[in-house]
Design a protein around this motif. Structure first.
Motif, PDB file in Angstrom:
ATOM      1  N   TYR A  33       0.876  -1.262  -0.002  1.00 15.81           N
ATOM      2  CA  TYR A  33       0.251   0.007   0.024  1.00 15.81           C
ATOM      3  C   TYR A  33       0.882   1.446  -0.068  1.00 15.81           C
ATOM      4  N   GLY A  34       2.395   1.162   0.375  1.00 17.39           N
ATOM      5  CA  GLY A  34       3.144   2.349   0.245  1.00 17.39           C
ATOM      6  C   GLY A  34       3.025   3.347   1.296  1.00 17.39           C
ATOM      7  N   MET A  35       2.455   2.697   2.343  1.00 16.86           N
ATOM      8  CA  MET A  35       2.396   3.834   3.597  1.00 16.86           C
ATOM      9  C   MET A  35       3.541   3.541   4.306  1.00 16.86           C
ATOM     10  N   GLY A  36       4.579   4.540   4.426  1.00 11.76           N
ATOM     11  CA  GLY A  36       5.841   4.612   4.819  1.00 11.76           C
ATOM     12  C   GLY A  36       6.546   6.020   4.702  1.00 11.76           C
ATOM     13  N   ALA A  37       7.699   6.090   5.503  1.00 11.33           N
ATOM     14  CA  ALA A  37       8.361   7.245   5.187  1.00 11.33           C
ATOM     15  C   ALA A  37       9.673   7.037   5.396  1.00 11.33           C
ATOM     16  N   PHE A  38      10.448   7.887   4.659  1.00  5.01           N
ATOM     17  CA  PHE A  38      12.098   7.508   4.738  1.00  5.01           C
ATOM     18  C   PHE A  38      12.997   8.838   4.551  1.00  5.01           C
ATOM     19  N   ASN A  64       8.757  14.176  11.452  1.00  9.88           N
ATOM     20  CA  ASN A  64       7.386  15.054  10.910  1.00  9.88           C
ATOM     21  C   ASN A  64       6.491  14.043   9.739  1.00  9.88           C
ATOM     22  N   SER A  65       7.319  13.481   8.968  1.00  4.94           N
ATOM     23  CA  SER A  65       6.824  12.606   8.001  1.00  4.94           C
ATOM     24  C   SER A  65       6.004  11.618   8.590  1.00  4.94           C
ATOM     25  N   THR A  66       6.360  11.094   9.775  1.00  2.87           N
ATOM     26  CA  THR A  66       5.472   9.904  10.143  1.00  2.87           C
ATOM     27  C   THR A  66       4.104  10.191  10.924  1.00  2.87           C
ATOM     28  N   ARG A  67       4.540  11.591  11.423  1.00  2.00           N
ATOM     29  CA  ARG A  67       3.395  12.310  12.182  1.00  2.00           C
ATOM     30  C   ARG A  67       2.208  12.646  11.202  1.00  2.00           C
ATOM     31  N   MET A  71       1.822   7.709  11.821  1.00  2.00           N
ATOM     32  CA  MET A  71       2.481   6.557  12.156  1.00  2.00           C
ATOM     33  C   MET A  71       3.363   7.070  13.526  1.00  2.00           C
ATOM     34  N   GLU A  72       3.579   6.247  14.486  1.00  2.00           N
ATOM     35  CA  GLU A  72       4.373   6.473  15.531  1.00  2.00           C
ATOM     36  C   GLU A  72       5.623   5.625  15.700  1.00  2.00           C
ATOM     37  N   ILE A  73       6.734   6.475  15.706  1.00  2.00           N
ATOM     38  CA  ILE A  73       8.120   5.506  15.420  1.00  2.00           C
ATOM     39  C   ILE A  73       8.308   5.151  17.057  1.00  2.00           C
ATOM     40  N   PRO A  74       8.491   3.715  17.247  1.00  2.00           N
ATOM     41  CA  PRO A  74       8.684   3.426  18.766  1.00  2.00           C
ATOM     42  C   PRO A  74      10.241   3.485  19.122  1.00  2.00           C
ATOM     43  N   GLY A 108      -0.953  -7.687   9.429  1.00  2.00           N
ATOM     44  CA  GLY A 108      -2.284  -7.613   8.761  1.00  2.00           C
ATOM     45  C   GLY A 108      -2.410  -7.250   7.611  1.00  2.00           C
ATOM     46  N   MET A 109      -3.552  -7.247   6.820  1.00  2.00           N
ATOM     47  CA  MET A 109      -3.754  -6.837   5.387  1.00  2.00           C
ATOM     48  C   MET A 109      -5.150  -6.133   5.343  1.00  2.00           C
ATOM     49  N   GLY A 110      -5.250  -5.117   4.231  1.00  2.00           N
ATOM     50  CA  GLY A 110      -6.331  -4.218   4.035  1.00  2.00           C
ATOM     51  C   GLY A 110      -5.900  -2.955   4.439  1.00  2.00           C
ATOM     52  N   LEU A 111      -6.764  -2.170   4.330  1.00  2.00           N
ATOM     53  CA  LEU A 111      -6.265  -0.521   4.469  1.00  2.00           C
ATOM     54  C   LEU A 111      -6.435  -0.034   5.989  1.00  2.00           C
ATOM     55  N   ARG A 112      -6.987  -0.988   6.801  1.00  2.00           N
ATOM     56  CA  ARG A 112      -6.998  -0.535   8.264  1.00  2.00           C
ATOM     57  C   ARG A 112      -5.464  -0.703   8.633  1.00  2.00           C
ATOM     58  N   ALA A 113      -4.859   0.295   9.462  1.00  2.33           N
ATOM     59  CA  ALA A 113      -3.690   0.154   9.967  1.00  2.33           C
ATOM     60  C   ALA A 113      -3.590  -0.095  11.491  1.00  2.33           C
ATOM     61  N   ASP A 114      -4.667  -0.070  12.192  1.00  5.91           N
ATOM     62  CA  ASP A 114      -4.674   0.100  13.695  1.00  5.91           C
ATOM     63  C   ASP A 114      -4.117  -1.155  14.222  1.00  5.91           C
ATOM     64  N   ASN A 115      -3.984  -2.326  13.420  1.00  4.85           N
ATOM     65  CA  ASN A 115      -3.327  -3.599  13.927  1.00  4.85           C
ATOM     66  C   ASN A 115      -1.917  -3.661  13.551  1.00  4.85           C
ATOM     67  N   LEU A 116      -1.175  -2.735  13.108  1.00  4.76           N
ATOM     68  CA  LEU A 116       0.197  -2.871  12.386  1.00  4.76           C
ATOM     69  C   LEU A 116       1.090  -2.297  13.313  1.00  4.76           C
ATOM     70  N   LYS A 117       2.366  -2.837  13.369  1.00  4.68           N
ATOM     71  CA  LYS A 117       3.500  -2.376  13.883  1.00  4.68           C
ATOM     72  C   LYS A 117       4.411  -1.689  13.081  1.00  4.68           C
ATOM     73  N   VAL A 118       5.041  -0.467  13.515  1.00  2.00           N
ATOM     74  CA  VAL A 118       5.852   0.442  12.874  1.00  2.00           C
ATOM     75  C   VAL A 118       6.950   0.102  13.023  1.00  2.00           C
ATOM     76  N   HIS A 119       7.672  -0.606  11.881  1.00  5.53           N
ATOM     77  CA  HIS A 119       9.080  -1.172  11.997  1.00  5.53           C
ATOM     78  C   HIS A 119      10.076   0.074  11.333  1.00  5.53           C
ATOM     79  N   THR A 120      11.399   0.078  11.880  1.00  4.78           N
ATOM     80  CA  THR A 120      12.328   1.033  11.372  1.00  4.78           C
ATOM     81  C   THR A 120      13.792   0.460  11.100  1.00  4.78           C
ATOM     82  N   MET A 121      14.176   0.807   9.893  1.00  4.20           N
ATOM     83  CA  MET A 121      15.589   0.216   9.640  1.00  4.20           C
ATOM     84  C   MET A 121      16.488   1.575   9.087  1.00  4.20           C
ATOM     85  N   ILE A 122      17.603   1.112   9.295  1.00  4.33           N
ATOM     86  CA  ILE A 122      18.677   2.087   8.692  1.00  4.33           C
ATOM     87  C   ILE A 122      19.757   1.362   8.077  1.00  4.33           C
TER      88      ILE A 122
END
Length: 309
Positions: A33-38, A64-67, A71-74, A108-122
């Motif tokens: 779905y392309g929802m992410g920030a980098f 700022n992008s995730t706000r 999305m909440e960066i952990p 999870g799958m589908g447009l609802r994102a309330d059950n998804l975890k925000v992952h972070t990579m560098i």
């Protein structure tokens, strides 16, 4: 060498993973779905070792992008800043392009994102001049794209989001297919917005012009040029900019973390100025590289000097 087949380490969700083992599932939500920030960040070689340019500003823009996306960066900024320093040294890099990204996982799958975890990579790797070393002097040829830059509100253009770059990729492919080096994107009203991944500046009668930040991304390198131009005695005017004004300009250049300061010699087959890097562009480009390499003490506060060691 492909991006996945390298030696080294990638920071992901608080752990250091072997480069080849830093993988995600094919049902990763952001892949679908392309929802992410980098972010794109650079570390440069200095006489004190590798130093990251405007590290805190880039991390702030990531938050700022995730706000904007909800999305909440952990992790806090301090943790991400330190991981960016360490990714340079753990990969034994004297200079580097650093890519932090936040994305939804495969919970999870589908447009609802309330059950998804925000992952972070560098990750970090060596990456030279994005548009070519020769073009840093000779300038690039660009083409006005038939793809319009997303308007401000509907596309959340103030955020550096993964999905928005489909628009940029289509514009760049079109330009390359027609024999040009880059694309110039217009806004929905037909005024100049930005390149596929760069902000643009033009020069006429020793005055520098750049588009308003209506649909263009608020570039960190763009802000840097405002400060450097002022230090050299030049004025920058933000305005609605037409292609005609670029055709008639004396110089033009792109800016961005990847593109740095890249001269433009041609738009749509129309030569700009003398058809090469102009004197104002050269001054700004030279000063920019002095700053990022730690050769100008007036701007050393911009580099994370010595802390990658």
């Amino acid at each position: 060498m492909t991006m996945e087949d390298r030696d080294g380490f990638i920071w992901m969700d608080g752990e250091w993973l072997d480069w080849r083992e830093a993988k995600v599932h094919v049902l990763t939500h952001t892949l679908h779905y392309g929802m992410g920030a980098f972010e794109g960040v650079r570390a440069y070689e200095t006489d004190k070792g590798p130093a990251i340019f405007k590290l805190e500003e880039h991390t702030e823009r990531l938050f700022n992008s995730t706000r904007i996306l909800g999305m909440e960066i952990p992790y806090d900024a301090k943790t991400l800043n330190q991981a960016q320093r360490e990714v340079v040294t753990k990969n034994n890099l004297n200079s580097a392009y650093i890519r932090p990204m936040c994305f939804y996982g495969s919970e999870g799958m589908g447009l609802r994102a309330d059950n998804l975890k925000v992952h972070t990579m560098i990750a970090a790797w060596e990456w030279g001049a994005y548009l070519g070393e020769d073009n840093m002097k000779n300038g690039i040829r660009i083409r006005t794209s038939s793809y319009v830059r997303h308007p401000a509100h509907p596309s959340l253009s103030g955020a550096k989001t993964n999905g928005n770059y489909v628009n940029s990729m289509m514009a760049l492919k079109e330009a390359l297919d027609h024999g040009f080096d880059e694309a110039l994107m217009l806004d929905i009203d037909g005024y100049v917005s930005e390149g596929s991944g760069e902000n643009i500046f033009v020069i006429k009668d020793d005055v520098i012009y750049t588009p308003h930040l209506t649909s263009a991304l608020p570039g960190i390198t763009r802000d840097t040029i405002f400060t450097l131009a002022k230090s050299l005695g030049y004025n920058i005017i933000e305005k609605k900019l037409s292609c005609d004004e670029i055709y008639a300009s004396e110089e033009a250049f792109f800016t961005g973390t990847a593109a740095e300061v890249t001269p433009i010699r041609d738009l749509d087959g129309n030569q700009i100025g003398q058809g090469a890097r102009g004197p104002v562009t050269e001054k700004l480009q030279s000063l920019y590289f002095d700053c990022v390499h730690g050769r100008n003490s007036d701007f050393n506060h911009w580099i994370d000097s010595g802390r990658c060691l």
